[in-house]
Design an enzyme around this catalytic site. Structure first.
Site, PDB file in Angstrom:
ATOM      1  N   LYS A 114       0.828  -1.217   0.000  1.00  0.00           N
ATOM      2  CA  LYS A 114       0.000   0.000   0.000  1.00  0.00           C
ATOM      3  C   LYS A 114       0.859   1.263   0.000  1.00  0.00           C
ATOM      4  O   LYS A 114       0.436   2.285  -0.534  1.00  0.00           O
ATOM      5  CB  LYS A 114      -0.978  -0.006   1.181  1.00  0.00           C
ATOM      6  CG  LYS A 114      -1.987  -1.146   1.073  1.00  0.00           C
ATOM      7  CD  LYS A 114      -3.429  -0.725   1.270  1.00  0.00           C
ATOM      8  CE  LYS A 114      -4.312  -1.830   0.712  1.00  0.00           C
ATOM      9  NZ  LYS A 114      -5.704  -1.749   1.089  1.00  0.00           N
ATOM     10  N   LYS A 196      -3.616 -10.189  -6.928  1.00  0.00           N
ATOM     11  CA  LYS A 196      -4.813 -10.511  -6.147  1.00  0.00           C
ATOM     12  C   LYS A 196      -6.000  -9.650  -6.618  1.00  0.00           C
ATOM     13  O   LYS A 196      -5.834  -8.479  -6.900  1.00  0.00           O
ATOM     14  CB  LYS A 196      -4.519 -10.207  -4.670  1.00  0.00           C
ATOM     15  CG  LYS A 196      -5.627 -10.533  -3.704  1.00  0.00           C
ATOM     16  CD  LYS A 196      -5.228 -10.181  -2.274  1.00  0.00           C
ATOM     17  CE  LYS A 196      -5.694  -8.790  -1.870  1.00  0.00           C
ATOM     18  NZ  LYS A 196      -6.968  -8.671  -1.206  1.00  0.00           N
ATOM     19  N   LYS A 199     -10.777  -5.057  -4.060  1.00  0.00           N
ATOM     20  CA  LYS A 199     -11.913  -4.178  -4.326  1.00  0.00           C
ATOM     21  C   LYS A 199     -11.506  -2.742  -4.611  1.00  0.00           C
ATOM     22  O   LYS A 199     -12.244  -2.007  -5.219  1.00  0.00           O
ATOM     23  CB  LYS A 199     -12.964  -4.268  -3.223  1.00  0.00           C
ATOM     24  CG  LYS A 199     -12.528  -3.885  -1.830  1.00  0.00           C
ATOM     25  CD  LYS A 199     -13.750  -3.898  -0.940  1.00  0.00           C
ATOM     26  CE  LYS A 199     -13.493  -4.538   0.399  1.00  0.00           C
ATOM     27  NZ  LYS A 199     -12.360  -3.950   1.146  1.00  0.00           N
TER      28      LYS A 199
HETATM   29  P1  ATP Z   1      -8.618  -3.343  -0.473  1.00  0.00           P
HETATM   30  O1  ATP Z   1      -8.470  -3.417  -1.968  1.00  0.00           O
HETATM   31  O2  ATP Z   1      -9.362  -2.121  -0.013  1.00  0.00           O
HETATM   32  O3  ATP Z   1      -7.335  -3.550   0.264  1.00  0.00           O
HETATM   33  P2  ATP Z   1      -9.502  -6.061  -0.473  1.00  0.00           P
HETATM   34  O4  ATP Z   1     -10.286  -6.304  -1.701  1.00  0.00           O
HETATM   35  O5  ATP Z   1      -8.105  -6.546  -0.472  1.00  0.00           O
HETATM   36  O6  ATP Z   1      -9.571  -4.527  -0.078  1.00  0.00           O
HETATM   37  P3  ATP Z   1     -10.210  -6.553   2.217  1.00  0.00           P
HETATM   38  O7  ATP Z   1     -11.251  -5.690   2.782  1.00  0.00           O
HETATM   39  O8  ATP Z   1      -8.800  -6.159   2.483  1.00  0.00           O
HETATM   40  O9  ATP Z   1     -10.351  -6.691   0.660  1.00  0.00           O
HETATM   41  O10 ATP Z   1     -10.422  -8.054   2.632  1.00  0.00           O
HETATM   42  C1  ATP Z   1     -11.602  -8.595   3.096  1.00  0.00           C
HETATM   43  C2  ATP Z   1     -11.439 -10.068   3.352  1.00  0.00           C
HETATM   44  O11 ATP Z   1     -11.455 -10.750   2.119  1.00  0.00           O
HETATM   45  C3  ATP Z   1     -10.123 -10.458   4.019  1.00  0.00           C
HETATM   46  O12 ATP Z   1     -10.354 -11.572   4.827  1.00  0.00           O
HETATM   47  C4  ATP Z   1      -9.251 -10.832   2.864  1.00  0.00           C
HETATM   48  O13 ATP Z   1      -8.244 -11.749   3.227  1.00  0.00           O
HETATM   49  C5  ATP Z   1     -10.240 -11.451   1.933  1.00  0.00           C
HETATM   50  N1  ATP Z   1      -9.856 -11.260   0.544  1.00  0.00           N
HETATM   51  C6  ATP Z   1      -9.706 -10.074  -0.087  1.00  0.00           C
HETATM   52  N2  ATP Z   1      -9.334 -10.256  -1.357  1.00  0.00           N
HETATM   53  C7  ATP Z   1      -9.257 -11.599  -1.539  1.00  0.00           C
HETATM   54  C8  ATP Z   1      -8.921 -12.426  -2.636  1.00  0.00           C
HETATM   55  N3  ATP Z   1      -8.597 -11.907  -3.793  1.00  0.00           N
HETATM   56  N4  ATP Z   1      -8.960 -13.760  -2.471  1.00  0.00           N
HETATM   57  C9  ATP Z   1      -9.312 -14.303  -1.285  1.00  0.00           C
HETATM   58  N5  ATP Z   1      -9.622 -13.580  -0.197  1.00  0.00           N
HETATM   59  C10 ATP Z   1      -9.601 -12.238  -0.316  1.00  0.00           C
END
Ligand code: ATP
Ligand code: LTN
Length: 332
Positions: A114, A196, A199
């Site tokens: 980040k 990965k 969102k």
């Molecule tokens: P951001 O992009 O704002 O960092 P994010 O999409 O990575 O958000 P988080 O809010 O950080 O999502 O994660 C929410 C939950 O979903 C956490 O438990 C995280 O480990 C899981 N998660 C997020 N992205 C993935 C993914 N691509 N595959 C599996 N699990 C995920």
């Protein structure tokens, strides 16, 4: 209180929920909610570690609450709440930051990623983000923390902090364990399967969102990046795109990788992409409709988050008082 084990998990309202958040976290929360005392949080305080728009944060927080419920989390059986409503999170975060080391926080992969993405805003909150997460988990004496594999390092840090604190003051905190699903723990972007699915990704074509229309979901799957071969087989290193689609199909259908390879033997990538897209659309259709219905009922949402905060506050307050006493703070 019953003798069930306790679960804590949370998701930031930093964007629309994706297939990654659903398969990596929420789907397991729903399954686990039958056998555990569950605390499911919307971690809005974590979401301000990157620049955001206040009106959007407010809207997304409520949308995410509606989506948690629509996914099958019953607010009567689970404590569902908004992090900023329970001030103990911020308070314990401060205490724990005095037991978290600069070196260990510097090694966190998410902080490094980040910081690279937000070079003009590497703020202290981004750095201490995992300490707030440790406070979330430790306030409720969680035994298990169901998350995607990207969060494993943060749960391990929460354990290290808890251990350090317990080492000085006795058994204050329960030692949490990460719970990572066997399939679906790391869903990759459809447009770049080396990355990965996130969102907050600007490349929305790589994501599949819970609230997207079936047509949009199908379009994103049909455009998914694959490879120049033709065989549908799992090989994460050499065929990341196809392997990601196999993983998604497996998590959604419950079929093993081998069963999927057999089912699609001799068939083309186009067919397979459409089948995976259809499985996701089918899984989400009723959830999306239910979320849209709940979203309109503001009074119900308010009642849910108020009740959630009240229950969470009771448990968190007890832990915080214990911690303050151990530290030598004079009782109020
Ligand atoms: P951001 O992009 O704002 O960092 P994010 O999409 O990575 O958000 P988080 O809010 O950080 O999502 O994660 C929410 C939950 O979903 C956490 O438990 C995280 O480990 C899981 N998660 C997020 N992205 C993935 C993914 N691509 N595959 C599996 N699990 C995920
Ligand atoms: N950092 C997590 C969200 C999160 C969390 C938590 C997850 C904040 N607090 C406590 C589990 C337990 C993420 O997914 N980015």
């Amino acid at each position: 209180m019953n003798n069930k084990k306790t679960i804590f998990s949370g998701i930031q309202p930093s964007g629309a929920l994706t297939l990654g958040s659903y398969l990596g976290a929420i789907k397991n929360w729903v399954e686990m909610s039958k056998n555990y005392n569950c605390y499911y949080c919307i971690v809005d305080m974590h979401a301000i570690t990157v620049r955001h728009t206040p009106a959007e944060l407010r809207r997304r927080t409520l949308e995410q609450l509606a989506q948690y419920i629509a996914c099958g989390l019953d607010p009567e059986k689970n404590t569902i709440f908004i992090q900023s409503h329970v001030s103990a999170h911020a308070e314990l975060c401060w205490v724990l930051s005095c037991y978290a080391m600069f070196g260990e926080l510097s090694r966190m992969t998410q902080f490094k990623d980040k910081s690279a993405k937000n070079v003009d805003n590497i703020n202290a909150g981004l750095f201490t983000y995992p300490v707030l997460m440790a406070a979330d988990i430790l306030l409720y004496n969680a035994d298990l923390v169901p998350v995607g594999s990207d969060q494993k390092q943060h749960v391990e840090l929460a354990r290290d902090i808890a251990n350090r604190f317990n080492g000085v003051y006795g058994d204050v905190f329960t030692m949490p364990e990460p719970y990572i699903p066997k399939v679906g723990a790391r869903i990759m972007s459809l447009s770049n399967p080396e990355k990965k699915m996130s969102k907050s990704d600007e490349d929305t074509g790589g994501c599949v969102y819970l609230m997207q229309s079936p047509e949009e979901i199908m379009r994103n799957f049909k455009r998914a990046v694959t490879d120049s071969e033709t065989s549908i087989r799992y090989d994460a290193e050499n065929k990341p795109g196809i392997s990601n689609l196999i993983q998604i199909y497996s998590a959604v259908s419950g079929k093993t990788f081998k069963e999927i390879e057999e089912e699609f033997a001799g068939r083309g990538y186009g067919d397979f992409k459409a089948a995976v897209g259809e499985a996701v659309v089918e899984m989400w259709c009723p959830i999306r409709e239910e979320a849209q219905r709940i979203m309109k009922d503001k009074a119900y949402l308010e009642a849910v988050y108020r009740q959630g905060a009240q229950r969470a506050e009771y448990v968190a307050g007890k832990t915080l008082r214990k911690v303050y006493k151990k530290l030598g703070f004079v009782a109020r």
